[in-house]
Motif scaffolding. Structure first.
Motif, mmCIF file in Angstrom:
data_model
loop_
_atom_site.group_PDB
_atom_site.id
_atom_site.type_symbol
_atom_site.label_atom_id
_atom_site.label_comp_id
_atom_site.label_asym_id
_atom_site.label_seq_id
_atom_site.Cartn_x
_atom_site.Cartn_y
_atom_site.Cartn_z
ATOM 1 N N VAL A 42 0.839 -1.195 0.000
ATOM 2 C CA VAL A 42 0.000 0.000 0.000
ATOM 3 C C VAL A 42 0.880 1.253 0.000
ATOM 4 N N LYS A 43 1.978 1.201 0.737
ATOM 5 C CA LYS A 43 2.783 2.409 0.930
ATOM 6 C C LYS A 43 3.648 2.715 -0.300
ATOM 7 N N TYR A 48 -3.758 -0.844 -3.579
ATOM 8 C CA TYR A 48 -4.738 -0.792 -2.497
ATOM 9 C C TYR A 48 -5.633 -2.044 -2.461
ATOM 10 N N HIS A 51 -3.753 -4.942 -0.948
ATOM 11 C CA HIS A 51 -3.621 -4.668 0.497
ATOM 12 C C HIS A 51 -4.912 -5.049 1.219
ATOM 13 N N LYS A 52 -6.029 -4.636 0.642
ATOM 14 C CA LYS A 52 -7.333 -4.951 1.266
ATOM 15 C C LYS A 52 -7.528 -6.466 1.355
ATOM 16 N N GLN A 55 -5.153 -8.108 3.945
ATOM 17 C CA GLN A 55 -5.542 -7.817 5.336
ATOM 18 C C GLN A 55 -6.798 -8.593 5.734
ATOM 19 N N TRP A 116 -8.218 -4.703 15.367
ATOM 20 C CA TRP A 116 -8.247 -5.164 13.966
ATOM 21 C C TRP A 116 -9.676 -5.116 13.424
ATOM 22 N N ALA A 123 -12.614 0.724 7.731
ATOM 23 C CA ALA A 123 -12.017 0.836 6.393
ATOM 24 C C ALA A 123 -13.032 0.406 5.331
ATOM 25 N N PHE A 127 -13.731 3.551 2.904
ATOM 26 C CA PHE A 127 -13.023 3.607 1.620
ATOM 27 C C PHE A 127 -13.990 3.126 0.540
ATOM 28 N N PRO A 133 -7.138 5.978 -1.892
ATOM 29 C CA PRO A 133 -7.030 6.984 -0.833
ATOM 30 C C PRO A 133 -8.238 7.932 -0.859
ATOM 31 N N SER A 137 -8.291 8.491 4.715
ATOM 32 C CA SER A 137 -6.918 7.954 4.765
ATOM 33 C C SER A 137 -6.190 8.261 6.080
ATOM 34 N N HIS A 140 -7.436 6.219 8.919
ATOM 35 C CA HIS A 140 -7.091 4.796 8.744
ATOM 36 C C HIS A 140 -5.603 4.564 9.057
ATOM 37 N N ALA A 144 -4.634 1.981 11.811
ATOM 38 C CA ALA A 144 -4.047 0.780 11.207
ATOM 39 C C ALA A 144 -2.604 0.580 11.676
ATOM 40 N N ARG A 145 -1.876 1.694 11.867
ATOM 41 C CA ARG A 145 -0.496 1.540 12.377
ATOM 42 C C ARG A 145 -0.517 0.985 13.793
HETATM 43 C C1 HEM Z 1 -6.296 -4.598 10.294
HETATM 44 C C2 HEM Z 1 -6.294 -4.423 8.999
HETATM 45 C C3 HEM Z 1 -5.447 -3.376 8.305
HETATM 46 C C4 HEM Z 1 -4.188 -2.931 8.635
HETATM 47 C C5 HEM Z 1 -3.291 -3.363 9.805
HETATM 48 C C6 HEM Z 1 -3.838 -1.928 7.635
HETATM 49 C C7 HEM Z 1 -2.652 -1.228 7.620
HETATM 50 C C8 HEM Z 1 -2.415 -0.107 6.841
HETATM 51 C C9 HEM Z 1 -1.305 0.796 7.014
HETATM 52 C C10 HEM Z 1 -0.219 0.658 8.111
HETATM 53 C C11 HEM Z 1 -1.437 1.755 6.074
HETATM 54 C C12 HEM Z 1 -0.528 2.984 5.907
HETATM 55 C C13 HEM Z 1 0.725 2.769 5.151
HETATM 56 C C14 HEM Z 1 1.513 4.062 5.232
HETATM 57 O O1 HEM Z 1 2.214 4.246 6.235
HETATM 58 O O2 HEM Z 1 1.392 4.872 4.315
HETATM 59 C C15 HEM Z 1 -2.621 1.465 5.285
HETATM 60 C C16 HEM Z 1 -3.078 2.219 4.221
HETATM 61 C C17 HEM Z 1 -4.228 1.961 3.500
HETATM 62 N N1 HEM Z 1 -5.125 0.949 3.734
HETATM 63 FE FE1 HEM Z 1 -4.994 -0.407 5.201
HETATM 64 N N2 HEM Z 1 -4.875 -1.803 6.741
HETATM 65 C C18 HEM Z 1 -5.868 -2.665 7.110
HETATM 66 C C19 HEM Z 1 -7.089 -2.884 6.456
HETATM 67 C C20 HEM Z 1 -7.496 -2.206 5.325
HETATM 68 C C21 HEM Z 1 -8.739 -2.457 4.600
HETATM 69 C C22 HEM Z 1 -9.769 -3.530 5.004
HETATM 70 C C23 HEM Z 1 -8.769 -1.584 3.548
HETATM 71 C C24 HEM Z 1 -9.830 -1.397 2.477
HETATM 72 C C25 HEM Z 1 -11.112 -1.483 2.687
HETATM 73 C C26 HEM Z 1 -7.563 -0.778 3.606
HETATM 74 C C27 HEM Z 1 -7.238 0.217 2.708
HETATM 75 C C28 HEM Z 1 -6.131 1.040 2.809
HETATM 76 C C29 HEM Z 1 -5.875 2.151 1.911
HETATM 77 C C30 HEM Z 1 -6.744 2.622 0.729
HETATM 78 C C31 HEM Z 1 -4.681 2.744 2.361
HETATM 79 C C32 HEM Z 1 -3.941 3.943 1.732
HETATM 80 C C33 HEM Z 1 -4.277 5.216 2.439
HETATM 81 C C34 HEM Z 1 -3.520 6.364 1.797
HETATM 82 O O3 HEM Z 1 -2.277 6.227 1.656
HETATM 83 O O4 HEM Z 1 -4.135 7.334 1.486
HETATM 84 N N3 HEM Z 1 -6.806 -1.185 4.684
HETATM 85 N N4 HEM Z 1 -3.208 0.321 5.785
#
Ligand code: HEM
Length: 169
Positions: A42-43, A48, A51-52, A55, A116, A123, A127, A133, A137, A140, A144-145
């Motif tokens: 994702v980073k 994205y 990543h979804k 997770q 979690w 999320a 989203f 994003p 964002s 999240h 999420a971190r």
């Molecule tokens: C427990 C579950 C999850 C964890 C631990 C997690 C973890 C993360 C982390 C750490 C980031 C940030 C990365 C950074 O430092 O830039 C991130 C970004 C993102 N995650 Fe998750 N995530 C989880 C679930 C989800 C789900 C279910 C979705 C979608 C429905 C999702 C969609 C996104 C999106 C779109 C971003 C990008 C945000 C941006 O950069 O604007 N994540 N996630």
């Protein structure tokens, strides 16, 4: 006493751990790199959707493991305290190193699944699908971190407890 033969399902790692304890011990070794890969996706790759999916898959696997583990702990004919008895860190009926280690582990292991679930539900609700994003964002990334850090600390404290209770002699 390694490869101990207790009543019930013994583990396969050559320690005093039960089958489910050994499975969870190993599962955490797999979960951490996969989670790291998902955050990298994702980073740095802006992938994205993957990543979804990663997770959500991790969450289902973890939830199933926790359920199986709870069933094992409650139904098993040998309690963890019996398996821990040969350890120098374990003394029955009083506070000891292994019990402190378990308490520290539970401090992370109980809130982390809740965090979690919260992270995933929020999320999925906030989203768009497929995910990209959005205004959500910032929020999240913060929760999420924390959720990811909780998982790392759950694994590390779990391994410490496992070693103190079921490996040390
Ligand atoms: C427990 C579950 C999850 C964890 C631990 C997690 C973890 C993360 C982390 C750490 C980031 C940030 C990365 C950074 O430092 O830039 C991130 C970004 C993102 N995650 Fe998750 N995530 C989880 C679930 C989800 C789900 C279910 C979705 C979608 C429905 C999702 C969609 C996104 C999106 C779109 C971003 C990008 C945000 C941006 O950069 O604007 N994540 N996630």
């Amino acid at each position: 006493m390694l490869f101990a033969d207790y009543a019930g399902w013994n583990g396969f790692l050559g320690t005093r751990g039960s089958f489910m304890l050994d499975l969870l011990f190993l599962a955490m070794f797999a979960v951490l790199p996969v989670m790291g890969w998902s955050i990298y996706l994702v980073k740095y790759r802006k992938n994205y959707s993957l990543h979804k999916r990663v997770q959500l898959t991790l969450a289902v696997i973890l939830l199933l493991s926790v359920l199986l583990f709870e069933v094992d702990m409650r139904l098993s004919s040998t309690k963890w305290t019996e398996r821990a008895e040969p350890s120098p860190y374990f003394t029955p009926d009083v506070w000891c190193g292994a019990k402190y280690a378990l308490m520290i582990h539970l401090l992370f292991a109980i809130p982390t699944p809740l965090l979690w679930i919260y992270t995933i539900v929020k999320a999925l609700r906030n989203f768009p699908s497929p995910p990209v994003p959005s205004d959500y964002s910032g929020q999240h990334i913060k929760t999420a971190r924390l959720a990811a850090m909780g998982m790392v600390l759950t694994a590390v404290t779990g391994w410490c407890f496992y070693w103190m209770a079921f490996v040390a002699t």
